[in-house]
Every structure is written in structure tokens, then in C-alpha cells.
Design a protein around this motif. Structure first.
Motif, PDB file in Angstrom:
ATOM      1  N   UNK A  62     -67.691  73.448   3.867  1.00 40.02           N
ATOM      2  CA  UNK A  62     -68.969  74.127   3.610  1.00 40.02           C
ATOM      3  C   UNK A  62     -70.077  73.604   4.511  1.00 40.02           C
ATOM      4  N   UNK A  63     -69.752  72.644   5.376  1.00 43.68           N
ATOM      5  CA  UNK A  63     -70.682  72.181   6.399  1.00 43.68           C
ATOM      6  C   UNK A  63     -69.988  72.269   7.748  1.00 43.68           C
ATOM      7  N   UNK A  64     -70.773  72.431   8.798  1.00 46.82           N
ATOM      8  CA  UNK A  64     -70.218  72.577  10.146  1.00 46.82           C
ATOM      9  C   UNK A  64     -70.472  71.286  10.906  1.00 46.82           C
ATOM     10  N   UNK A  65     -69.613  70.291  10.665  1.00 54.52           N
ATOM     11  CA  UNK A  65     -69.855  69.008  11.307  1.00 54.52           C
ATOM     12  C   UNK A  65     -68.651  68.104  11.362  1.00 54.52           C
ATOM     13  N   UNK A  66     -68.134  67.695  10.210  1.00 48.43           N
ATOM     14  CA  UNK A  66     -67.155  66.609  10.192  1.00 48.43           C
ATOM     15  C   UNK A  66     -65.826  66.984  10.825  1.00 48.43           C
ATOM     16  N   UNK A  67     -65.435  68.245  10.736  1.00 48.97           N
ATOM     17  CA  UNK A  67     -64.119  68.631  11.217  1.00 48.97           C
ATOM     18  C   UNK A  67     -62.986  68.103  10.369  1.00 48.97           C
ATOM     19  N   UNK A  68     -63.317  67.516   9.203  1.00 56.12           N
ATOM     20  CA  UNK A  68     -62.298  66.891   8.360  1.00 56.12           C
ATOM     21  C   UNK A  68     -61.221  67.882   7.942  1.00 56.12           C
ATOM     22  N   UNK A  69     -61.551  69.167   7.932  1.00 58.74           N
ATOM     23  CA  UNK A  69     -60.575  70.172   7.515  1.00 58.74           C
ATOM     24  C   UNK A  69     -59.342  70.191   8.413  1.00 58.74           C
ATOM     25  N   UNK A  70     -59.479  69.727   9.654  1.00 61.11           N
ATOM     26  CA  UNK A  70     -58.346  69.766  10.587  1.00 61.11           C
ATOM     27  C   UNK A  70     -57.947  68.386  11.094  1.00 61.11           C
ATOM     28  N   UNK A  71     -58.429  67.323  10.463  1.00 60.72           N
ATOM     29  CA  UNK A  71     -58.053  65.991  10.915  1.00 60.72           C
ATOM     30  C   UNK A  71     -57.049  65.345   9.972  1.00 60.72           C
ATOM     31  N   UNK A  72     -56.410  64.307  10.475  1.00 56.76           N
ATOM     32  CA  UNK A  72     -55.470  63.508   9.688  1.00 56.76           C
ATOM     33  C   UNK A  72     -56.105  62.179   9.293  1.00 56.76           C
ATOM     34  N   UNK A  73     -57.394  62.228   9.014  1.00 51.66           N
ATOM     35  CA  UNK A  73     -58.198  61.030   8.768  1.00 51.66           C
ATOM     36  C   UNK A  73     -58.999  61.200   7.492  1.00 51.66           C
ATOM     37  N   UNK A  74     -59.065  60.137   6.686  1.00 52.35           N
ATOM     38  CA  UNK A  74     -60.010  60.055   5.572  1.00 52.35           C
ATOM     39  C   UNK A  74     -60.778  58.754   5.699  1.00 52.35           C
ATOM     40  N   UNK A 110     -79.616  73.294   4.478  1.00 53.64           N
ATOM     41  CA  UNK A 110     -80.974  73.075   4.991  1.00 53.64           C
ATOM     42  C   UNK A 110     -80.972  72.697   6.463  1.00 53.64           C
ATOM     43  N   UNK A 111     -82.090  72.924   7.168  1.00 54.73           N
ATOM     44  CA  UNK A 111     -82.136  72.658   8.608  1.00 54.73           C
ATOM     45  C   UNK A 111     -81.757  71.233   8.991  1.00 54.73           C
ATOM     46  N   UNK A 112     -82.249  70.221   8.262  1.00 53.44           N
ATOM     47  CA  UNK A 112     -81.950  68.842   8.654  1.00 53.44           C
ATOM     48  C   UNK A 112     -80.465  68.546   8.501  1.00 53.44           C
ATOM     49  N   UNK A 113     -79.822  69.121   7.472  1.00 52.15           N
ATOM     50  CA  UNK A 113     -78.388  68.921   7.292  1.00 52.15           C
ATOM     51  C   UNK A 113     -77.595  69.710   8.335  1.00 52.15           C
ATOM     52  N   UNK A 114     -78.083  70.892   8.682  1.00 53.31           N
ATOM     53  CA  UNK A 114     -77.451  71.682   9.733  1.00 53.31           C
ATOM     54  C   UNK A 114     -77.487  70.923  11.047  1.00 53.31           C
ATOM     55  N   UNK A 115     -78.649  70.343  11.348  1.00 53.49           N
ATOM     56  CA  UNK A 115     -78.813  69.592  12.597  1.00 53.49           C
ATOM     57  C   UNK A 115     -77.888  68.385  12.642  1.00 53.49           C
ATOM     58  N   UNK A 116     -77.911  67.591  11.586  1.00 48.47           N
ATOM     59  CA  UNK A 116     -77.103  66.378  11.566  1.00 48.47           C
ATOM     60  C   UNK A 116     -75.621  66.693  11.670  1.00 48.47           C
ATOM     61  N   UNK A 117     -75.172  67.719  10.933  1.00 45.30           N
ATOM     62  CA  UNK A 117     -73.757  68.082  10.963  1.00 45.30           C
ATOM     63  C   UNK A 117     -73.357  68.591  12.343  1.00 45.30           C
ATOM     64  N   UNK A 118     -74.192  69.420  12.941  1.00 42.97           N
ATOM     65  CA  UNK A 118     -73.875  69.953  14.260  1.00 42.97           C
ATOM     66  C   UNK A 118     -73.836  68.877  15.329  1.00 42.97           C
ATOM     67  N   UNK A 119     -74.768  67.928  15.257  1.00 42.36           N
ATOM     68  CA  UNK A 119     -74.760  66.833  16.232  1.00 42.36           C
ATOM     69  C   UNK A 119     -73.541  65.948  16.012  1.00 42.36           C
ATOM     70  N   UNK A 125     -67.350  66.807   4.512  1.00 39.59           N
ATOM     71  CA  UNK A 125     -66.276  65.881   4.831  1.00 39.59           C
ATOM     72  C   UNK A 125     -65.908  64.951   3.699  1.00 39.59           C
ATOM     73  N   UNK A 126     -66.871  64.571   2.878  1.00 38.08           N
ATOM     74  CA  UNK A 126     -66.585  63.653   1.780  1.00 38.08           C
ATOM     75  C   UNK A 126     -65.610  64.272   0.785  1.00 38.08           C
ATOM     76  N   UNK A 127     -65.862  65.521   0.391  1.00 37.31           N
ATOM     77  CA  UNK A 127     -64.970  66.195  -0.555  1.00 37.31           C
ATOM     78  C   UNK A 127     -63.585  66.398   0.050  1.00 37.31           C
ATOM     79  N   UNK A 131     -73.503  60.684   7.174  1.00 40.13           N
ATOM     80  CA  UNK A 131     -72.673  60.387   8.340  1.00 40.13           C
ATOM     81  C   UNK A 131     -73.128  61.129   9.586  1.00 40.13           C
ATOM     82  N   UNK A 132     -73.392  62.420   9.466  1.00 46.16           N
ATOM     83  CA  UNK A 132     -73.798  63.185  10.627  1.00 46.16           C
ATOM     84  C   UNK A 132     -75.097  62.677  11.225  1.00 46.16           C
ATOM     85  N   UNK A 133     -76.046  62.342  10.373  1.00 46.15           N
ATOM     86  CA  UNK A 133     -77.321  61.820  10.843  1.00 46.15           C
ATOM     87  C   UNK A 133     -77.138  60.452  11.496  1.00 46.15           C
TER      88      UNK A 133
END
Length: 388
Positions: A143-155, A188-197, A103-105, A282-284
Motif C-alpha cells: 500500500x506504499x510505493x517504496x520498500x519493494x518488500x513485496x518482491x524481496x526475500x528479506x525481512x 500523505x505527501x511526506x510519506x509519498x516522498x519518503x517512500x519514493x526516495x 514494508x513492515x506489514x 525507514x524511507x525518510x
């Protein structure tokens, strides 16, 4: 009972491509859709180190694009990174922006795209609907499955005084989103978890929001929760499981569409200070604050929680209060099974900073106003104490 539908507006990006290994065809996909040929590719040092860039660059260059790479994005990006990337884009006369990363990028890429030909200063954009004019063509590849920034109108940016501020405007919707779940295999698992949550939080808060909840955002939120709740733990335990990776990435995108139209609320308001002051991802941050806020909102949001319990496959009783409790218990279980840290103390947040965090959270009025239950500064402090 009045069943008349409330008026609502729903917006999203015009085109989404879901393709395993699609980034290896990025140039082939993008070239016929746009006349621009001088690309600024916005990404981060971690992706460079992971070797993600070469196939993308090769594909773009083979398709005739001249690519300038800006690879200095950091988590919770500060304003200076946007200004720096903007200068790089202007120096190289870029006429298209591609965001590749988390999401940051993507948030930085969006802002470069709207500012490069604008006389507005970044500071003038904070808030809702403050962006004027048009942007450059914009492609987002998460490249992460969490923020959804790819489809939002928010930064979201971190300002110079360590607070988080949002820019919300229709110009921040991209032209094209490429979902390539293969890019998430190395997460990594911890990043996968945080992004998914994080993505589940987006869906839950969109579904329970006070002001703009609507039938389309509801449908997207339900499907996002169904997909992520069923596949996240597998993705955390077996990071190479293609089915799990694809479903979590798709769910995160659907949740992004939901909350872009039915905004998030208190979980995010309380999470932002954790990122700004303590640099918790952010995800965590969202994962750490989810359960206390669910319990705080339950007196009002119980009907929605009961519906969501069935959506995520829990055995429900038909009793609203019991089923709401079942949903919250399921969220507790998923967080535990994903391996994400459960408490603020687990990520070294000092107890003496909780009061300051509560004061910071109360500045997030845009988010708190959408929470189903009004939240005071004392409530915020109690929620941080609960999460500690």
C-alpha cells in the motif's frame, strides 16, 4: 579489455499482477491459484482506520476464504509483533498468509508464513540462508510505493536491544504480488516522498553495489529510477494523479527486484540506526542519508552515477566527473521538490547521539561490505555530521 560476463544468479517472485482496484477482486484472483482457505491477513491500524480493509475482506469472504485479521503491525516492527501474529495464525489454524500494507506489514507476513509450521525460533533466522523448510502460501499487496518488500526475500526487524537485523532467505519470496496503485491514493505527501526516495535508494545502491551487481538488476534499477524520478514529485504534489501513482508503485517494485539480487549498502546501514533508536520511518531515514553517501562514494561510483544521470533525463556532457555531479545535484533537487525533510536536525535528531548512531551503523556489516567504498567508524560519524 575483458568483456567476459561474470556468473550471476537472479531470483524473484513467480507471479505479479498489476491492476488498478485489483484488491476489490482479491478473492477472485487468489481463489483459483491456491487450495488454502484459512487466511491470516497481516496489516496495520492505519489501514484499518483508513477503511482499506472492508473491500478486501468482502472479496476474500465471497470467494470462500475464512479470514483472521492481525492489524497491530507498527513501523520498524519488533520481534514481539511477529511472535504475536504467529500465535494468532496458529490459534486459528491458518494455512495462507496475506500481507497488506507497507514494508513492515509485509515483512511480518513473510516471517509468519515461514514460522507457522516450523520448529525454528525467530532468533535462529537472522542472517543469510538460515530459514529451513517450506512456508505457507504467501500473497503480498503493498500500500506504499517504496520498500519493494513485496518482491524481496528479506525481512527487517527491530530487536530487543534497539538494533535492526535482517533475515534473508529464498523462502521469503512470496507466491503472488498484487500491485494496486489505487491503494496509494491516500498516502500523505511526506510519506509519498519518503517512500519514493527509499525506492530510488534501492535502485542506486543495487546499481553501484560491490558484489552482486548484474545485468538484470542493472536493467531493473535503471527503469525504476527512470519511472520514479519522472513521477515522484507529481505524486507528492497531486496525490490523486493516477499516472504518477501507478508509475511510482511500479518503479518501487522494480527497485525491490533489483536490490533483492544486488544488495543495498551504506545508505541503509546508516539509516537503520535512525529507525531503531529514534523511530524515524525507514524511507525518510534513507532520504536523509542519501546525499552524504552519494558524495562519499563518488570517487569510485562516478562512472555509474554518470550513467544514471542520463537515465533520469538529465542533460549530460560526456565528462564522467561532471555527469556524476549532475546526477547528485538532480537527487538533491528531487528530494527538495518532493518536500521531504533534508537534514537530521529537521526531524529532531539530537547532535549528541551522532556518535552512538555511528557505532550502531558499523554493526551492519552485511550492508557495509557491499558499499563501493570502504567505510570506517570515523567515516560514519562524518556522514551523520554532514547529514545533520
Amino acid at each position: 579489455m575483458n568483456n567476459v560476463m561474470k556468473d550471476f544468479t537472479f531470483s524473484t517472485v513467480p507471479e505479479i499482477i498489476v491492476e488498478w482496484a485489483g484488491t476489490s477482486r482479491a478473492g477472485e484472483i487468489i481463489q483459483p491459484r491456491f487450495s488454502a482457505r484459512r487466511v491470516l491477513l497481516v496489516t496495520d491500524p492505519g489501514l484499518v482506520k483508513a477503511g482499506i480493509l472492508p473491500p478486501v475482506l468482502h472479496s476474500l469472504q465471497e470467494a470462500g476464504f475464512q479470514v483472521t485479521v492481525y492489524d497491530r503491525v507498527q513501523p520498524d516492527p519488533q520481534e514481539r509483533l511477529v511472535r504475536e501474529a504467529l500465535q494468532v495464525a496458529r490459534d486459528d489454524h491458518c494455512d495462507m498468509v496475506i500481507g497488506l500494507g507497507g514494508g513492515s506489514s509485509l515483512d511480518v507476513a513473510k516471517l509468519v508464513a515461514v514460522l507457522i509450521n516450523s520448529e525454528q525460533d525467530l532468533q535462529a533466522l537472522y542472517g543469510i540462508g538460515k530459514v529451513s523448510g517450506q512456508r505457507l502460501p504467501l500473497i503480498n499487496i503493498p500500500t506504499t510505493a517504496g520498500t519493494g518488500s513485496e518482491v524481496t526475500n528479506i525481512s527487517i526487524l527491530t530487536t530487543n536491544d534497539d538494533s535492526k537485523m535482517g533475515i534473508v532467505a529464498p523462502q521469503l519470496y512470496g507466491d503472488l504480488v498484487l500491485l494496486d496503485a489505487q491503494l496509494t491514493l491516500g498516502l500523505p505527501p511526506v510519506h509519498t516522498a519518503a517512500a519514493g526516495i527509499d525506492a530510488m535508494v534501492h535502485a542506486i545502491e543495487a546499481y553501484t553495489g560491490k558484489h552482486k551487481k548484474n545485468p538484470i538488476s542493472d536493467a531493473l534499477a535503471r527503469e525504476a529510477l527512470r519511472l520514479i524520478s519522472r513521477h515522484l514529485v507529481t505524486a507528492c504534489r497531486d496525490g490523486n494523479n493516477r499516472e504518477a501513482r501507478e508509475n511510482v508503485l511500479l518503479g518501487a517494485m522494480l527497485a525491490g527486484q533489483a536490490f533483492a539480487n544486488s544488495p543495498v549498502a551504506a545508505v541503509h546501514a546508516l539509516a537503520y540506526p535512525l529507525g531503531a533508536r529514534h523511530h524515524i520511518p525507514h524511507g525518510l531515514s534513507n532520504a536523509l542519508m542519501l546525499i552524504p553517501v552519494l558524495q562519499f562514494n563518488a570517487p569510485v561510483a562516478a562512472p555509474y552515477y554518470a550513467e544514471l544521470a542520463a537515465v533520469i533525463g538529465e542533460e549530460v556532457s560526456g565528462n564522467m566527473e561532471k555527469d556524476a555531479a549532475i546526477f547528485i545535484a538532480a537527487m538533491v533537487r528531487i528530494i527538495a521538490e518532493s518536500g521531504a525533510p533534508k537534514k537530521l536536525r529537521d526531524v529532531d535528531i539530537p547532535a549528541e547521539t551522532l556518535a552512538i548512531l555511528a557505532q550502531d551503523a558499523m554493526q551492519q556489516t552485511r550492508l557495509l561490505d557491499n558499499n563501493p567504498v570502504p567505510l570506517t567508524a570515523d567515516d560514519a560519524l562524518r556522514l551523520y555530521q554532514h547529514a545533520f
